[in-house]
Design a protein around this motif. Structure first.
Motif, PDB file in Angstrom:
ATOM      1  N   VAL A 114       0.862  -1.181   0.000  1.00 16.54           N
ATOM      2  CA  VAL A 114       0.000   0.000   0.000  1.00 16.54           C
ATOM      3  C   VAL A 114       0.903   1.237   0.000  1.00 16.54           C
ATOM      4  O   VAL A 114       1.714   1.398   0.922  1.00 16.54           O
ATOM      5  N   PRO A 115       0.809   2.105  -1.008  1.00 17.20           N
ATOM      6  CA  PRO A 115       1.603   3.334  -0.973  1.00 17.20           C
ATOM      7  C   PRO A 115       0.999   4.303   0.048  1.00 17.20           C
ATOM      8  O   PRO A 115      -0.187   4.606  -0.016  1.00 17.20           O
ATOM      9  N   VAL A 116       1.820   4.774   0.966  1.00 19.47           N
ATOM     10  CA  VAL A 116       1.346   5.659   2.031  1.00 19.47           C
ATOM     11  C   VAL A 116       1.801   7.082   1.681  1.00 19.47           C
ATOM     12  O   VAL A 116       2.916   7.489   2.000  1.00 19.47           O
ATOM     13  N   ILE A 117       0.928   7.825   1.001  1.00 23.42           N
ATOM     14  CA  ILE A 117       1.258   9.166   0.521  1.00 23.42           C
ATOM     15  C   ILE A 117       0.661  10.191   1.479  1.00 23.42           C
ATOM     16  O   ILE A 117      -0.558  10.243   1.664  1.00 23.42           O
ATOM     17  N   THR A 118       1.516  11.003   2.077  1.00 27.33           N
ATOM     18  CA  THR A 118       1.047  11.902   3.135  1.00 27.33           C
ATOM     19  C   THR A 118       1.115  13.382   2.766  1.00 27.33           C
ATOM     20  O   THR A 118       0.713  14.224   3.580  1.00 27.33           O
ATOM     21  N   THR A 119       1.609  13.732   1.589  1.00 28.12           N
ATOM     22  CA  THR A 119       1.658  15.140   1.203  1.00 28.12           C
ATOM     23  C   THR A 119       0.233  15.688   1.132  1.00 28.12           C
ATOM     24  O   THR A 119      -0.693  15.011   0.648  1.00 28.12           O
ATOM     25  N   ALA A 120       0.042  16.914   1.606  1.00 23.66           N
ATOM     26  CA  ALA A 120      -1.304  17.477   1.768  1.00 23.66           C
ATOM     27  C   ALA A 120      -2.062  17.575   0.461  1.00 23.66           C
ATOM     28  O   ALA A 120      -3.270  17.284   0.400  1.00 23.66           O
ATOM     29  N   THR A 121      -1.370  17.972  -0.616  1.00 20.75           N
ATOM     30  CA  THR A 121      -2.071  18.111  -1.897  1.00 20.75           C
ATOM     31  C   THR A 121      -2.586  16.761  -2.378  1.00 20.75           C
ATOM     32  O   THR A 121      -3.717  16.660  -2.876  1.00 20.75           O
ATOM     33  N   ASP A 122      -1.788  15.721  -2.216  1.00 24.17           N
ATOM     34  CA  ASP A 122      -2.230  14.388  -2.627  1.00 24.17           C
ATOM     35  C   ASP A 122      -3.372  13.898  -1.740  1.00 24.17           C
ATOM     36  O   ASP A 122      -4.352  13.327  -2.235  1.00 24.17           O
ATOM     37  N   ALA A 123      -3.245  14.116  -0.442  1.00 25.17           N
ATOM     38  CA  ALA A 123      -4.275  13.653   0.489  1.00 25.17           C
ATOM     39  C   ALA A 123      -5.622  14.314   0.220  1.00 25.17           C
ATOM     40  O   ALA A 123      -6.681  13.697   0.389  1.00 25.17           O
ATOM     41  N   ASN A 124      -5.583  15.575  -0.239  1.00 23.54           N
ATOM     42  CA  ASN A 124      -6.819  16.319  -0.488  1.00 23.54           C
ATOM     43  C   ASN A 124      -7.232  16.343  -1.964  1.00 23.54           C
ATOM     44  O   ASN A 124      -8.223  16.978  -2.314  1.00 23.54           O
ATOM     45  N   GLY A 125      -6.485  15.648  -2.804  1.00 18.76           N
ATOM     46  CA  GLY A 125      -6.806  15.621  -4.225  1.00 18.76           C
ATOM     47  C   GLY A 125      -6.652  16.970  -4.899  1.00 18.76           C
ATOM     48  O   GLY A 125      -7.402  17.309  -5.820  1.00 18.76           O
ATOM     49  N   VAL A 126      -5.660  17.754  -4.460  1.00 16.03           N
ATOM     50  CA  VAL A 126      -5.422  19.094  -4.985  1.00 16.03           C
ATOM     51  C   VAL A 126      -4.194  19.084  -5.894  1.00 16.03           C
ATOM     52  O   VAL A 126      -3.238  18.343  -5.662  1.00 16.03           O
ATOM     53  N   PHE A 127      -4.223  19.920  -6.916  1.00 20.44           N
ATOM     54  CA  PHE A 127      -3.109  20.062  -7.844  1.00 20.44           C
ATOM     55  C   PHE A 127      -1.816  20.383  -7.096  1.00 20.44           C
ATOM     56  O   PHE A 127      -1.774  21.290  -6.270  1.00 20.44           O
ATOM     57  N   ALA A 128      -0.752  19.628  -7.380  1.00 17.22           N
ATOM     58  CA  ALA A 128       0.558  19.849  -6.770  1.00 17.22           C
ATOM     59  C   ALA A 128       1.484  20.469  -7.806  1.00 17.22           C
ATOM     60  O   ALA A 128       1.946  19.788  -8.720  1.00 17.22           O
ATOM     61  N   VAL A 129       1.750  21.753  -7.668  1.00 16.02           N
ATOM     62  CA  VAL A 129       2.502  22.473  -8.696  1.00 16.02           C
ATOM     63  C   VAL A 129       3.918  21.934  -8.833  1.00 16.02           C
ATOM     64  O   VAL A 129       4.468  21.891  -9.942  1.00 16.02           O
ATOM     65  N   ASP A 130       4.541  21.504  -7.739  1.00 18.60           N
ATOM     66  CA  ASP A 130       5.907  20.998  -7.831  1.00 18.60           C
ATOM     67  C   ASP A 130       5.961  19.633  -8.513  1.00 18.60           C
ATOM     68  O   ASP A 130       6.887  19.345  -9.282  1.00 18.60           O
ATOM     69  N   GLU A 131       4.969  18.801  -8.266  1.00 16.65           N
ATOM     70  CA  GLU A 131       4.923  17.506  -8.943  1.00 16.65           C
ATOM     71  C   GLU A 131       4.657  17.705 -10.431  1.00 16.65           C
ATOM     72  O   GLU A 131       5.265  17.056 -11.281  1.00 16.65           O
ATOM     73  N   TRP A 132       3.762  18.641 -10.759  1.00 16.74           N
ATOM     74  CA  TRP A 132       3.492  18.943 -12.166  1.00 16.74           C
ATOM     75  C   TRP A 132       4.753  19.463 -12.834  1.00 16.74           C
ATOM     76  O   TRP A 132       5.080  19.070 -13.961  1.00 16.74           O
TER      77      TRP A 132
END
Length: 331
Positions: A114-132
């Protein structure tokens, strides 16, 4: 991309080898027996020299091992931890810019974790500008401003963007084009926005015989200042084959980690486009322009900044074809 796997136990070593079979990298176990490494020594060495560190064992051990080496999200490698049973894959450092989140998902798929992703943008389904930005092949000039964009989106606010290129697809929720951008995709940063600089530039170079590295560096600084160019966009250099043994040019390019490509006069004459001619350059090299033509040939793209002359050096910038896309997760 260089990956390094470290296991804490024999069981963990078997899992690390399985993961490395899918996503290659060096694999070793820490300990005091022959063929094993010391945890602190391995971490220091790999933190400085690898793009990705994967620990197979307890998160706490990994956190203590990397803690003395952490600097910033713009510099730190990606770090992912998996328990030795392969139940969970946890990115603990550089989740977006370093790609730890993506790697955690990929490694999880290999072993059924199970991938445990804790970054706030991922947790809230919000666009992550740095990942983009990472997926658009961009350098983030001001990583400290990432939180301003992410924080606004997490608060339900609208964020404006500007781009020097058309971006395919529809912008994510909360993102809209505007004249006062919160982030901008550009080669020439200005203002207080978060600037994302595509790594697509090729620097064309012309210089006199014997030109020093220092002279080239001074001219390059002037070229960037003249055009408000972010040097981070440049990934390679090019010139005429008459310069392929110029020590100053080679050292200058090496100092920036740019591979440099050399072309014959015949190849340069065949470059497509309209260029700034020079009778003197023609008489010396057999072609009317070196910097613009070599940049275009090496980039296979468009000339952005024409010939700039400074202290006997000429520079031009061309960019490779570039097509940013909002739909990067689906392509």
């Amino acid at each position: 991309m260089t990956r390094a796997y470290l296991a804490f136990t024999a069981k963990g070593l078997a899992l690390a080898q399985k993961l490395a079979a899918a996503y290659p990298g060096s694999v070793i176990r820490c300990g005091h027996e022959a063929g094993q490494v010391h945890l602190a020594d391995w971490t220091a060495r790999q933190f400085a020299g690898s793009d990705v560190l994967v620990f197979v064992g307890a998160v706490g051990i990994a956190v203590r091992a990397i803690a003395p080496h952490c600097q910033s999200k713009a510099q730190d490698p990606a770090v992912v931890v998996l328990d030795e049973c392969g139940r969970f894959a946890v990115p603990i450092l550089s989740g977006h810019l370093g790609g730890a989140n993506d790697l955690a998902r990929a490694l999880a798929a290999v072993c059924g974790a199970v991938p445990v992703i804790t970054t706030a943008t991922d947790a809230n389904g919000v666009f992550a500008v740095d990942e983009w930005a990472k997926h658009q092949n961009c350098t983030v000039l001001e990583p400290e401003r990432i939180k301003l964009v992410s924080g606004a989106l997490l608060a339900g606010k609208t964020v404006q963007f500007a781009s020097d290129w058309p971006i395919a697809g529809a912008p994510p929720d909360g993102i809209t084009a505007g004249d006062a951008p919160d982030f901008a995709l550009t080669l020439c940063p200005a203002g207080d926005a978060l600037h994302l600089v595509p790594r697509i530039g090729v620097l064309g170079v012309g210089c006199k015989r014997g030109t020093s590295t220092e002279t080239l560096a001074e001219a390059f600084a002037a070229f960037c200042a003249q055009n408000r160019l972010a040097p981070q966009c440049i990934t390679a250099a090019a010139s005429i084959d008459l310069k392929q043994n110029e020590a100053g040019l080679l050292t200058f390019c090496k100092s920036h980690s740019w591979p440099v490509q050399f072309f014959t006069a015949e190849q340069l004459r065949a470059a497509p486009g309209s260029f700034t001619p020079s009778a003197f350059v023609q008489s010396v090299t057999g072609v009317d322009n070196v910097c613009e033509r070599s940049a275009v040939l090496a980039a296979g793209g468009t000339l952005v900044f024409h010939k700039y002359a400074h202290t006997g050096v000429t520079f031009a910038l061309a960019v490779r074809p570039y097509a940013p896309d909002w739909r990067w997760q689906n392509v």
